[in-house]
Structures are given as structure tokens and as C-alpha cells.
Scaffold this motif. Structure first.
Motif, short mmCIF file in Angstrom:
data_model
loop_
_atom_site.label_atom_id
_atom_site.label_comp_id
_atom_site.label_asym_id
_atom_site.label_seq_id
_atom_site.Cartn_x
_atom_site.Cartn_y
_atom_site.Cartn_z
N ARG A 178 41.02 34.52 5.82
CA ARG A 178 40.26 33.33 5.46
C ARG A 178 41.00 32.07 5.92
O ARG A 178 42.20 31.92 5.67
CB ARG A 178 40.05 33.29 3.95
N TYR A 208 35.80 30.48 -1.67
CA TYR A 208 35.25 31.70 -1.10
C TYR A 208 33.76 31.81 -1.36
O TYR A 208 33.01 32.41 -0.57
CB TYR A 208 35.98 32.92 -1.66
N ASP A 258 40.31 42.78 6.09
CA ASP A 258 39.24 41.99 5.52
C ASP A 258 39.75 41.15 4.36
O ASP A 258 38.96 40.60 3.60
CB ASP A 258 38.11 42.90 5.01
N SER A 279 27.53 38.22 -7.86
CA SER A 279 27.56 36.97 -7.11
C SER A 279 28.64 36.04 -7.66
O SER A 279 29.04 36.15 -8.83
CB SER A 279 26.20 36.26 -7.18
N VAL A 326 38.75 40.28 -2.74
CA VAL A 326 37.96 40.08 -1.53
C VAL A 326 38.87 39.98 -0.30
O VAL A 326 40.07 39.79 -0.43
CB VAL A 326 37.12 38.80 -1.64
N GLU A 342 33.13 37.11 -10.30
CA GLU A 342 31.72 37.34 -10.00
C GLU A 342 30.95 37.61 -11.29
O GLU A 342 31.50 38.12 -12.26
CB GLU A 342 31.54 38.53 -9.05
N GLY A 397 30.96 32.44 1.68
CA GLY A 397 30.08 33.59 1.80
C GLY A 397 30.75 34.69 2.59
O GLY A 397 31.89 35.06 2.30
N ASP A 398 30.09 35.19 3.63
CA ASP A 398 30.65 36.25 4.46
C ASP A 398 31.48 35.73 5.63
O ASP A 398 32.03 36.51 6.40
CB ASP A 398 29.53 37.14 5.00
N ALA A 399 31.55 34.41 5.75
CA ALA A 399 32.30 33.83 6.87
C ALA A 399 33.80 33.92 6.62
O ALA A 399 34.26 34.06 5.50
CB ALA A 399 31.89 32.37 7.07
N ASP A 400 34.56 33.84 7.69
CA ASP A 400 36.01 33.90 7.60
C ASP A 400 36.66 32.52 7.55
O ASP A 400 37.86 32.41 7.31
CB ASP A 400 36.59 34.68 8.79
#
Length: 323
Positions: free
Chosen positions: A58, A105, A53, A162, A323, A158, A109-112
Motif C-alpha cells: 500500500r 484503506y 498482498d 465492509s 489486509v 470491518e 478499496g482494492d487499489a494499492d
């Protein structure tokens, strides 16, 4: 037209806001500028194993000309070299790498992966770097930028869980600006070295006709006639760091940023005054003045500050996470 430009604004491309999310299991404290958690040696972060992850997954889709897919960390090398002078201190470059990564990043968001066209940022390809630096210096400079990115691999900032909006500026007017309610981590901090930066002071001059023409072209403003300047020019208000918030010219009000862009000023920390029948602007700083001051950061890095300490100085109560 009389346009006497005494000092050219040379760093306009480096003043845009960027959103940053730092990645690590510690926290940068606003009180002591310390990094709490495991302290890593230079380069150690970049050698962390990929758990499936991590940053290695990315990707940036280079969709402006082709559909080439590039690893986000490799893409960051080209971003950092575009945003900050390569001769800056290594710790300052590392901090800039984290800023740029958080922006990218944060948009992902949560996308790669994300399309480059969605980022609205500039990036130097290797051929452009070689042309800019020359063949003799290219490899050394590229390795320096690569080290800055690899040493902070996967790290983002963050606030309250966030991604922050890690705005940065080339050089403040001596003190950065307070953020709004949506950016509580942007608190005004002193930047004494910024007043010694190259091009810190900019002086421009216009005839009343030219000045009124430029100001009248500002969208959503209003017509300003030459006979209204300079006598009716008034600075309505400034923020606590000296940046102009409101300017009144005749019966028309403008924001400081509107005047800045309309007149091509380096920043909205300015004075407007009459000078030998013309209008003169005296401007301090380079950029909007919010967040990370690159010049001040570089001076602090030269004195031994780490990238973590630099980021914690300009962004308050943030967390550094991986991340």
C-alpha cells in the motif's frame, strides 16, 4: 464586542470522522469485549511475512507539493502523531493507528495506492515532529509512534464485510452518541473518565449584538436580532447522550452542530442561557461525541486494556481482519 473565552478549545483538529477497517482473522465481540482468534504478542503482527498482498504494497502518493510515493504504514506514523498526543498510553496509540489505517484503506478499496489529497487528513513529517517535540525527545517519540503502527500492521475494522466509519472524538460529554442506521456499530457507551479531562468544560459569553451577528451568519439559517436573545432561545431536543439536536431562536431553527460551529463551541452538548445581560454557553466534551473517545480510551489503557478491547468497547460487532 465582548467575547469572554474562559476555556479555549484546544483540540479542534482531532475531532473529525475517520473510516476504519481492521485486519485480522479474529473478531471483537460486542458482548464481552474479547478478541476471538489467535492472540498475538505486542509487535508480532508487525513481523508477519509479506505474502504479496499485505500492507507493504500500500502506497500514499504525496501529491500536494511533489509526487513522492510513501509506504502507507510509514505514512501512518505521521498521521497517528497528528491525531493523538504522543504521551498517551501505547495501547491507545495502537488503537488510533488501526482507526487511521481503516480510514485510509477503506478509501483505497482494492487499489494499492491513493493520492494524499484524496484522504483529507493531516500528517506530520519527520522535520515537523522534531520541531514539535524538540531534538532531545524526537527519536524516543518517533519510535513510540512507529511501534504503535508496526504492532498493528495491516489491521483494519470491518462490519458485515465492509469497512466501518470509525468516527472518533477527543472527549465525550460523559457518554458517546448513538450512530444512525448506516452506522449500527456506533452505539452509545459510558465514558466516566471524560468528565475529568482537561478542557472538558468550556464557557463562552457574548453580548446580544455579537451573538445575534454570529448566529445570523450560519448558512441556510435566518436573521436573528439582538432583541430576540437570550429570551427566545430554546433547546428543542437532545439525543440520549445529551447532545443538542435542535435549537430555536425566535422563529428560526438550527441544528446543534450549526450552533456549535457558528459559535465556535467545543461540542454540541451545551446550554445557552442569559447571564448579566449577555448570552452564555456552557459546553461539555470536546468533539462531535461519536465513536472512539480518545481520552476515555487512554484512561482505560492505563488500567490495562488492550487496543483490541478498546476498539471493541467503542465499535460494536466489528471484525478485525488482516489486509
Amino acid at each position: 464586542m465582548v467575547w469572554k473565552k474562559i476555556i479555549l478549545p484546544v483540540f479542534a483538529a482531532c475531532i473529525f470522522p475517520y473510516v476504519v477497517t481492521l485486519g485480522w482473522t479474529g473478531r471483537i465481540s460486542s458482548q464481552d469485549s474479547g478478541f476471538h482468534g489467535k492472540q498475538l504478542k505486542n509487535g508480532e503482527i508487525g513481523n508477519l511475512p509479506d505474502d504479496g498482498d499485505g500492507a507493504e504494497k500500500r502506497k500514499i502518493i504525496l501529491d500536494r507539493d511533489t509526487e513522492t510515493v510513501l509506504d502507507a504504514e510509514e505514512y501512518l506514523i505521521g498521521v497517528v502523531t497528528m491525531q493523538m498526543p504522543i504521551d498517551y498510553e501505547m495501547e491507545a496509540l495502537k488503537a488510533q493507528a488501526v482507526i487511521a489505517r481503516t480510514y485510509i484503506y477503506g478509501l483505497m478499496g482494492d487499489a494499492d495506492e491513493i493520492a494524499e489529497s484524496a484522504l483529507d487528513m493531516d500528517y506530520l513529517e519527520k522535520a515537523q515532529m522534531e520541531k514539535l517535540w524538540g531534538t532531545k525527545n524526537y527519536m524516543d517519540f518517533y519510535q513510540k509512534a512507529s511501534e504503535a503502527v508496526n504492532a498493528t500492521s495491516g489491521m483494519v475494522m470491518e462490519y458485515d464485510g465492509s469497512c466501518i466509519d470509525p468516527m472518533f472524538t477527543r472527549c465525550s460529554a460523559g457518554r458517546t452518541r448513538q450512530g444512525d442506521e448506516s452506522r449500527p456499530y456506533l452505539q452509545a457507551v459510558e465514558c466516566p473518565s471524560d468528565t475529568e479531562a482537561d478542557d472538558f468544560l468550556q464557557i463562552l459569553e457574548w453580548t446580544p449584538d455579537e451573538f445575534s451577528r454570529l448566529v445570523s451568519q450560519i448558512p441556510d439559517g435566518g436573521p436573528v436580532s439582538a432583541d430576540q436573545v437570550p429570551d427566545t432561545i430554546q433547546i428543542g431536543s437532545r439525543d440520549a447522550s445529551g447532545y443538542v439536536e435542535v435549537v430555536q431562536i425566535g422563529g428560526v431553527q438550527f441544528t446543534g452542530d450549526e450552533i456549535r460551529y457558528g459559535l465556535g463551541l467545543n461540542s454540541s452538548c451545551f446550554q445557552l442561557e442569559g447571564y448579566e445581560g449577555n448570552v452564555r454557553a456552557v459546553v461539555q466534551g470536546i468533539g462531535h461525541g461519536y465513536g472512539f473517545s480518545q481520552h476515555e480510551a487512554n484512561q482505560k489503557a492505563a488500567k490495562g486494556w488492550t487496543w483490541e478491547e478498546l476498539l471493541s468497547y467503542f465499535y460494536k460487532n466489528i471484525s478485525i481482519v488482516s489486509v
